[in-house]
Scaffold this motif. Structure first.
Motif, short mmCIF file in Angstrom:
data_model
loop_
_atom_site.label_atom_id
_atom_site.label_comp_id
_atom_site.label_asym_id
_atom_site.label_seq_id
_atom_site.Cartn_x
_atom_site.Cartn_y
_atom_site.Cartn_z
N GLN A 28 -14.71 -4.67 3.79
CA GLN A 28 -13.34 -4.72 3.27
C GLN A 28 -12.80 -3.30 3.06
O GLN A 28 -11.63 -3.04 3.34
CB GLN A 28 -13.30 -5.51 1.96
N PHE A 29 -13.67 -2.41 2.56
CA PHE A 29 -13.25 -1.02 2.39
C PHE A 29 -12.84 -0.42 3.74
O PHE A 29 -11.80 0.21 3.86
CB PHE A 29 -14.36 -0.18 1.75
N LEU A 30 -13.68 -0.61 4.76
CA LEU A 30 -13.38 -0.05 6.08
C LEU A 30 -12.08 -0.64 6.66
O LEU A 30 -11.29 0.08 7.28
CB LEU A 30 -14.55 -0.26 7.04
N ASN A 31 -11.87 -1.92 6.46
CA ASN A 31 -10.63 -2.55 6.93
C ASN A 31 -9.41 -1.95 6.23
O ASN A 31 -8.39 -1.66 6.85
CB ASN A 31 -10.66 -4.06 6.72
N ARG A 32 -9.52 -1.77 4.91
CA ARG A 32 -8.41 -1.18 4.14
C ARG A 32 -8.17 0.26 4.55
O ARG A 32 -7.02 0.69 4.71
CB ARG A 32 -8.70 -1.27 2.64
N LEU A 33 -9.24 1.01 4.80
CA LEU A 33 -9.11 2.40 5.24
C LEU A 33 -8.37 2.46 6.57
O LEU A 33 -7.49 3.30 6.77
CB LEU A 33 -10.50 3.06 5.36
N THR A 34 -8.70 1.57 7.49
CA THR A 34 -8.03 1.54 8.79
C THR A 34 -6.53 1.30 8.63
O THR A 34 -5.72 1.97 9.27
CB THR A 34 -8.66 0.44 9.68
N VAL A 35 -6.16 0.38 7.76
CA VAL A 35 -4.74 0.11 7.51
C VAL A 35 -4.08 1.32 6.86
O VAL A 35 -2.99 1.75 7.27
CB VAL A 35 -4.57 -1.15 6.62
N ASP A 36 -4.73 1.89 5.84
CA ASP A 36 -4.15 3.03 5.13
C ASP A 36 -3.95 4.24 6.05
O ASP A 36 -2.95 4.95 5.93
CB ASP A 36 -5.03 3.44 3.95
N MET A 37 -4.86 4.45 6.98
CA MET A 37 -4.75 5.61 7.88
C MET A 37 -3.52 5.53 8.77
O MET A 37 -3.05 6.56 9.26
CB MET A 37 -6.02 5.71 8.74
N ARG A 38 -2.97 4.36 8.94
CA ARG A 38 -1.78 4.18 9.78
C ARG A 38 -0.47 4.35 9.00
O ARG A 38 0.60 4.33 9.60
CB ARG A 38 -1.82 2.80 10.43
N ARG A 39 -0.56 4.50 7.71
CA ARG A 39 0.65 4.64 6.90
C ARG A 39 1.25 6.03 7.10
O ARG A 39 0.54 7.01 7.26
CB ARG A 39 0.33 4.42 5.42
N PRO A 40 2.58 6.11 7.04
CA PRO A 40 3.23 7.42 7.18
C PRO A 40 2.77 8.39 6.09
O PRO A 40 2.71 8.02 4.92
CB PRO A 40 4.72 7.10 7.03
N GLY A 41 2.45 9.60 6.47
CA GLY A 41 2.05 10.63 5.51
C GLY A 41 0.62 10.53 5.02
O GLY A 41 0.23 11.27 4.11
N PHE A 42 -0.19 9.63 5.61
CA PHE A 42 -1.58 9.48 5.16
C PHE A 42 -2.26 10.85 5.14
O PHE A 42 -2.09 11.67 6.04
CB PHE A 42 -2.36 8.56 6.10
N ALA A 43 -3.03 11.09 4.08
CA ALA A 43 -3.78 12.34 3.96
C ALA A 43 -5.10 12.06 3.24
O ALA A 43 -5.19 11.15 2.42
CB ALA A 43 -2.98 13.38 3.18
N MET A 44 -6.08 12.88 3.58
CA MET A 44 -7.40 12.75 2.96
C MET A 44 -7.94 14.15 2.69
O MET A 44 -7.79 15.04 3.51
CB MET A 44 -8.36 12.01 3.91
N VAL A 45 -8.57 14.29 1.55
CA VAL A 45 -9.29 15.51 1.21
C VAL A 45 -10.76 15.13 1.10
O VAL A 45 -11.11 14.17 0.43
CB VAL A 45 -8.80 16.13 -0.12
N ILE A 46 -11.59 15.90 1.79
CA ILE A 46 -13.03 15.65 1.79
C ILE A 46 -13.73 16.86 1.18
O ILE A 46 -13.43 17.99 1.52
CB ILE A 46 -13.54 15.42 3.22
#
Length: 187
Positions: A28-46
């Motif tokens: 479920q986390f991976l599915n949500r991540l896939t959806v979130d990555m397609r949102r405008p302005g998506f950003a991640m800090v690692i």
């Protein structure tokens, strides 16, 4: 890197066997991540040293105010003003396992996303039954401002905000000031 992020999700969401809250699964986390990555302005800090140590990700909240449509009650006026001025960033997730050698890691990754997006306020939603996540967010400076009730769902979410005072020109009415805001540190 998706599988590494899923591992980090599992590590950061470990709970005691007696905890009644059922966390979303790795899938479920991976599915949500896939959806979130397609949102405008998506950003991640690692954050990583010899391996993945933490991350936070999300996207800007639209200035039209639609993000707040399911908010139960009166939205604090300054939160509404920051939303209209496009100064709000939604944290979809913050994955920080306990790090005894780096207790400020969560603060640094959050501040980095807010700084990168020139946001004055972070927002997130947490299932009100998820007590460990709520406790972690509170310890990182997040403040609860109310609840979201999804008409189609049975889950009630707690709405939390993370004021980034260095960028906020007006204090949020009715909310506690967080001492020692400080600027971003590299994550």
């Amino acid at each position: 890197m998706r599988e590494d992020l899923a591992d980090l999700y599992v590590q950061s969401r470990a709970t005691a066997p007696s905890d009644p809250y059922r966390r979303p699964s790795r899938r479920q986390f991976l599915n949500r991540l896939t959806v979130d990555m397609r949102r405008p302005g998506f950003a991640m800090v690692i954050a990583e040293t010899d391996g993945l140590r933490g991350c936070a990700f999300g996207f800007p909240v639209g200035s039209d105010g639609s993000w707040w449509l399911s908010f139960d009650g009166a939205l604090p006026r300054n939160v509404e003003q920051l939303t209209v001025s496009a100064n709000v960033f939604e944290f979809a997730d913050i994955l920080i396992p306990p790090h005894p050698h780096d207790p400020d890691l969560a603060r640094r990754v959050q501040e980095r996303l807010l700084t990168d997006h020139q946001a004055s306020l972070g927002v997130t939603l947490v299932d009100r039954a998820d007590r460990p996540t709520l406790a972690a967010l509170r310890s990182w400076g997040w403040l609860e401002i109310g609840e979201f009730r999804r008409p189609a769902g049975t889950i009630t979410f707690r709405a939390l905000v993370l004021p980034f005072w260095d960028r906020t020109t007006a204090r949020l009415a009715g909310l506690v000031t967080i001492p020692g805001g400080g600027g971003p540190s590299g994550a």
